[in-house]
Scaffold this motif. Sequence first.
Motif, PDB file in Angstrom:
ATOM      1  N   HIS A  35      40.369  55.318  97.438  1.00  0.00           N
ATOM      2  CA  HIS A  35      39.616  56.115  98.416  1.00  0.00           C
ATOM      3  C   HIS A  35      38.108  55.930  98.288  1.00  0.00           C
ATOM      4  O   HIS A  35      37.399  55.936  99.308  1.00  0.00           O
ATOM      5  CB  HIS A  35      40.008  57.583  98.296  1.00  0.00           C
ATOM      6  N   THR A  36      37.610  55.765  97.087  1.00  0.00           N
ATOM      7  CA  THR A  36      36.170  55.511  96.977  1.00  0.00           C
ATOM      8  C   THR A  36      35.818  54.123  97.502  1.00  0.00           C
ATOM      9  O   THR A  36      34.724  53.909  98.022  1.00  0.00           O
ATOM     10  CB  THR A  36      35.687  55.669  95.521  1.00  0.00           C
ATOM     11  N   GLN A  55      35.352  54.669 101.088  1.00  0.00           N
ATOM     12  CA  GLN A  55      34.075  55.337 101.335  1.00  0.00           C
ATOM     13  C   GLN A  55      32.899  54.374 101.211  1.00  0.00           C
ATOM     14  O   GLN A  55      31.879  54.527 101.892  1.00  0.00           O
ATOM     15  CB  GLN A  55      33.927  56.530 100.381  1.00  0.00           C
ATOM     16  N   VAL A  62      41.863  48.820 101.001  1.00  0.00           N
ATOM     17  CA  VAL A  62      42.521  49.924 100.293  1.00  0.00           C
ATOM     18  C   VAL A  62      43.894  49.478  99.791  1.00  0.00           C
ATOM     19  O   VAL A  62      44.272  49.729  98.638  1.00  0.00           O
ATOM     20  CB  VAL A  62      42.640  51.151 101.221  1.00  0.00           C
ATOM     21  N   THR A  79      49.497  52.915 104.575  1.00  0.00           N
ATOM     22  CA  THR A  79      48.181  53.538 104.673  1.00  0.00           C
ATOM     23  C   THR A  79      47.874  53.980 106.106  1.00  0.00           C
ATOM     24  O   THR A  79      48.060  53.236 107.068  1.00  0.00           O
ATOM     25  CB  THR A  79      47.090  52.568 104.194  1.00  0.00           C
ATOM     26  N   CYS A 137      41.326  58.686 106.169  1.00  0.00           N
ATOM     27  CA  CYS A 137      42.076  57.764 105.307  1.00  0.00           C
ATOM     28  C   CYS A 137      43.085  58.559 104.484  1.00  0.00           C
ATOM     29  O   CYS A 137      42.701  59.415 103.683  1.00  0.00           O
ATOM     30  CB  CYS A 137      41.127  57.005 104.384  1.00  0.00           C
ATOM     31  N   ASP A 138      44.353  58.295 104.707  1.00  0.00           N
ATOM     32  CA  ASP A 138      45.452  58.914 103.965  1.00  0.00           C
ATOM     33  C   ASP A 138      46.190  57.773 103.277  1.00  0.00           C
ATOM     34  O   ASP A 138      46.832  56.953 103.934  1.00  0.00           O
ATOM     35  CB  ASP A 138      46.357  59.667 104.933  1.00  0.00           C
ATOM     36  N   HIS A 175      46.530  60.941  98.602  1.00  0.00           N
ATOM     37  CA  HIS A 175      45.286  61.646  98.894  1.00  0.00           C
ATOM     38  C   HIS A 175      44.849  61.372 100.322  1.00  0.00           C
ATOM     39  O   HIS A 175      45.184  60.331 100.887  1.00  0.00           O
ATOM     40  CB  HIS A 175      44.157  61.192  97.960  1.00  0.00           C
ATOM     41  N   THR A 176      44.081  62.294 100.874  1.00  0.00           N
ATOM     42  CA  THR A 176      43.452  62.072 102.176  1.00  0.00           C
ATOM     43  C   THR A 176      41.992  62.508 102.102  1.00  0.00           C
ATOM     44  O   THR A 176      41.671  63.539 101.510  1.00  0.00           O
ATOM     45  CB  THR A 176      44.144  62.875 103.293  1.00  0.00           C
ATOM     46  N   ARG A 177      41.146  61.691 102.715  1.00  0.00           N
ATOM     47  CA  ARG A 177      39.738  62.041 102.883  1.00  0.00           C
ATOM     48  C   ARG A 177      39.329  61.734 104.320  1.00  0.00           C
ATOM     49  O   ARG A 177      39.847  60.789 104.938  1.00  0.00           O
ATOM     50  CB  ARG A 177      38.839  61.271 101.906  1.00  0.00           C
ATOM     51  N   ILE A 219      37.970  62.449  93.944  1.00  0.00           N
ATOM     52  CA  ILE A 219      37.455  61.657  95.050  1.00  0.00           C
ATOM     53  C   ILE A 219      36.495  62.560  95.824  1.00  0.00           C
ATOM     54  O   ILE A 219      36.878  63.670  96.209  1.00  0.00           O
ATOM     55  CB  ILE A 219      38.602  61.194  95.971  1.00  0.00           C
ATOM     56  N   TYR A 221      34.710  64.962  98.159  1.00  0.00           N
ATOM     57  CA  TYR A 221      35.135  65.576  99.417  1.00  0.00           C
ATOM     58  C   TYR A 221      34.253  66.743  99.836  1.00  0.00           C
ATOM     59  O   TYR A 221      34.190  67.077 101.020  1.00  0.00           O
ATOM     60  CB  TYR A 221      36.598  66.026  99.359  1.00  0.00           C
TER      61      TYR A 221
END
Length: 465
Positions: free
Chosen positions: A185-186, A189, A205, A220, A246-247, A259-261, A449, A451
């Motif tokens: 996830h980073t 980002q 990812v 993804t 992004c999940d 995770h989701t962001r 991550i 958030y």
Amino acid sequence: MFNKETYIDRRKELKQLVGEGIIVLFGNNESPANYPANAYAPMRQDSTFLYYFGQHRDGLVGVIDIDNDTEIIFGDDIDVEDIVWMGFTPSVADLASEVGVSNTAPMAELKTLCNKAKGRTIHFLPPYRFDTKIQIMDLLGIHPAQQKEAASLKLIKAVVKMRATKSAEEIAYIDAACDVGYVMHTTAQLLIRPDVTERFVAGQVDGIARSLAQGNSFATIFSQHGEIMHGNPSDAKLEAGRLALCDAGCELNDYCSDHTRTMPVSGKFTQRQLDIYSIVEACHDYVLEVAKPGVKYADVHFAVCRLMTERLKELGLMKGDVDEAVAAGAHAMFLPHGLGHMMGMDVHDMEGLGQIYVGFDEETRPNLEQFGTNCLRMGRKLEEGFVVTDEPGIYFIPALIDEWKASGHCKEFLNFDKLETYKDFGGIRIEDDILITKDGCRFLGQKRIPYHPKDLEAFMEKNNY
């Protein structure tokens, strides 16, 4: 893979829970992509077979004869032609020995065992692969259309009971998978910026998952259309001023992360985005305060829904009495799914066994008649050792807005005029994996991550802009 004693103890407990008969646990076979020799890779073993028999090789079936206290792994040793292409593979006997099983037999003898078991109960789980369904039909004469109903409820409940509570070793594996999730996830980002395509970010990812783990725990989700629950990445370019959701998760040592962001493509939230994002953030963090052993996750879900409704009223998107609005399901305009689900060896852990048995009990049966509530995957009382996801979201789905507005559904709780102005908004979800501890709960994984809005914007600015 755990030590031999872990699998021996698991099978012993399973025998005690099921009580009598023969348990047949089917491993998976290779799954062809577009012709037999071109299979999806790597092969994913059945999770329950892994839980009790630990081996990843294809073409295996584990049998536990409770009445005679014997265990057998059925499978065929590979021949030299396979070794030429695939390399050395241990014999079935060697694989069985590694997990404390002393008996093996060729796959053809499984039919003989089933024929001799007439009059005894043969327990199997609901199959989800077509080749397994054909095998069950050949072994037991049960048509594939009838196998879900014929599956052993006693075995289902025993497996759910055992797999739901995670051991210290399992928790360590999930922590490690979440650490890879942090990198996934980073990485997203770091890459998000205008004119980069959704597909490119999602591909990077996925590459992390394949490089640092066994691969993805599910396909993804990466999209500027965050209002689509399972939005696949497209060739669309990221646009300034929009949000990207992004999940994603990985599978490591056969255990998952999820995770989701949701990030601002321009690196900074607009005030309108921040107004909605802060509600989702508050709902996400509230779970950490209230989730603990003895609390029903359905109660946590509806507490989050009330908090969300209160905050949406402040923005003028909802109106009326909060409790009445939630009872009527008005909040499902914005949150049409449940707060979370069980997670472990499967990202939706054991969902194939029947969500009604995994996520609920007699006290927490879901309301299948109400939109939104019918999508709850987890409502049962939490217990120490459970791993669940915490994933509230707010989505503005144009088609749903239009349908409810036209029918007047929940009109006493929704401000449709204002909703019209949010049709271009998209959606926001924040998701983490939490472990239920003795006194409460904790995040899984060593690093968070980013958030919180300021942390996320600072991270993206430092590394991107």
